[in-house]
Design an enzyme around this catalytic site. Structure first.
Site, mmCIF file in Angstrom:
data_model
loop_
_atom_site.group_PDB
_atom_site.id
_atom_site.type_symbol
_atom_site.label_atom_id
_atom_site.label_comp_id
_atom_site.label_asym_id
_atom_site.label_seq_id
_atom_site.Cartn_x
_atom_site.Cartn_y
_atom_site.Cartn_z
ATOM 1 C CB SER A 1 -5.693 6.823 4.481
ATOM 2 O OG SER A 1 -6.711 5.542 3.881
ATOM 3 C CG ASP B 1 3.526 7.505 -9.819
ATOM 4 O OD1 ASP B 1 4.275 8.713 -8.571
ATOM 5 O OD2 ASP B 1 2.926 6.608 -9.215
ATOM 6 C CE LYS C 1 -5.456 2.709 6.891
ATOM 7 N NZ LYS C 1 -5.917 2.383 5.497
#
Length: 443
Positions: A296, A307, A321
């Site tokens: 999560s 990224d 998740k």
């Protein structure tokens, strides 16, 4: 003519089956209607049948509460209706404080093992030790019980008492402890200054105040030496997630610009969260550690750093998740946790049911057995990566694979100043990678 008993019994059974068939046909006929209220009619029918025919008198409130729980739970594994008692426990988790005995436990082969009592806690004062096995709470065996139930048994109002039965290696008799619960405050950030002026930051979970904790711990590490910090080893292994806004604030401290994540509701972009300039750790090289229990919000942070090319991610594929749950207050003190959005990394990668793939994958020296590791994609009823069941951007393995020299690639409790001299293989690998980025030999 008398009828044999077996024939009378068979006749009763056939009559019962025939009655059931007639009833089923009647209900089926009602279902042919196009009225949107038909499901509620069905619920009413079942409620009346249960109240009138169940073997014991049934409590209507209990029946309705069960129906609500089932309705929400049917959506996905993370949506849930919570009774007032369950909602209070959930809120105490997100606030980082609760009434309890102050002990960290691990679940191994259905056994509840003590990792460590928290310093100054009732468990510590009573002499509980790492390696003890909790075999019973209030005289009830706990082996094989659900995690939520065991935690609920140990927690309670401050001042209330709880009886814990322990088994300790080398001690033949069971150990009985009668403890008074106290308000326990759980630190969500742990820090240590390592050799070569590296800051080790362990994020246990994202609860109310985690961002402030991070800033305080970082300031403390900086104050321990006149030399500046040169890099960050960010450990989010076993971090189950938590509050998204706290995770967002922490990622912001490590980024100087760029997108942190986006959210989508029913296929449409709802929000794009961007970093602000001037983060407290934005200028330092970062290596991030994750594993299959990183879930999560911890995946959100790892994806943002990866990224934006702010950190190398090391470990194993994360849990997967990638959904956001909104909490709703309900009458009577109850609550509901409802999945309302999916979130995506800055490059548009879906985390849901896919997870974050590390730049350097560390695998155990032995093959994992089926079912030994459970991820989001293994859960019944899990959401697909994209709304409508499509496949999102493929999140494939990104880099080399390193095989551990020992079976256990999990985090060790104690972190040495030079992790290459410790038993935590993933930590040592991450530390060496960070030192290479800094261009300095460990010292």
């Amino acid at each position: 003519m008398s009828v044999p008993r077996w024939l009378r019994t068979a006749g009763l059974v056939l009559a019962a089956f025939a009655g059931g068939a007639v009833t089923s046909q009647a209900v089926h006929a009602r279902n042919q209607s196009s009225s949107p209220y038909d499901p509620f009619d069905q619920l009413s029918w079942v409620l009346v049948l249960v109240e009138n025919h169940y073997v014991d008198p049934a409590q209507r409130n209990k029946i309705v509460e069960g129906a609500i729980k089932g309705m929400v739970a049917e959506l996905d594994p993370h949506s849930a209706y919570m009774t007032p008692q369950e909602y209070a426990l959930f809120q105490s988790d997100t606030e980082g404080k609760f009434g309890g005995i102050g002990v960290e436990v691990d679940f191994r082969d259905e056994r509840v093992m003590v990792l460590a009592p928290m310093e100054g806690s009732p468990a510590a004062r009573a002499g509980m030790k790492p390696g003890d096995e909790i075999v019973a709470i209030e005289g009830k065996p706990v082996r094989g019980e659900r995690l939520e139930k065991i935690i609920g048994l140990m927690r309670g109002p401050a001042g209330s008492r709880v009886r814990i039965t322990l088994r300790r290696q080398g001690v033949s008799e069971a150990i009985q402890l009668d403890l008074a619960r106290e308000e326990i405050h759980v630190a969500s950030v742990v820090g240590k200054r390592l050799d070569s002026d590296v800051a080790y930051l362990k994020l246990r979970q994202f609860q109310a105040g985690t961002h402030d904790e991070l800033l305080r711990v970082t300031a403390k590490l900086r104050a321990e030496s006149t030399r500046p910090l040169r890099g960050v080893l960010l450990d989010m292994r076993n971090n189950p997630g938590g509050l998204v806004d706290e995770a967002e604030a922490i990622a912001d401290e490590m980024l100087d610009a760029g997108v942190i994540y986006t959210t989508r509701h029913r296929g449409k972009v709802i929000d794009e969260v961007k970093a602000n300039s001037g983060g407290a750790l934005a200028g330092l090289p970062i290596v991030t550690l994750v594993n299959e229990y990183s879930a999560s919000s911890s995946e959100l942070v790892a994806g943002a750093l990866q990224d934006n090319r702010r950190a190398s991610v090391i470990g194993s594929s994360t849990f997967g998740k990638g959904s956001v749950q909104t909490i709703f207050d309900l009458p009577g003190g109850a609550g509901m946790r409802l999945t309302t959005m999916r979130y995506y990394t800055p490059s548009g990668r879906s985390i849901q049911a896919q997870g974050i793939q590390p730049d350097v994958r560390v695998e155990a020296s032995r093959p994992l057995q089926p079912g030994e590791v459970v991820r989001e994609s293994d859960l019944d009823g899990h959401l697909s990566a994209e709304a409508g069941g499509g496949t999102a951007n493929t999140n494939v393995a990104r880099g080399p694979i390193v095989r551990a020299t020992a079976d256990d690639t999990g985090p060790a409790r104690d972190v040495p100043a030079d992790p290459t001299k410790g038993s935590d293989f993933v930590l040592a690998t991450g530390y060496k990678m960070l030192i290479e980025k800094l261009g300095a030999a460990p010292r």
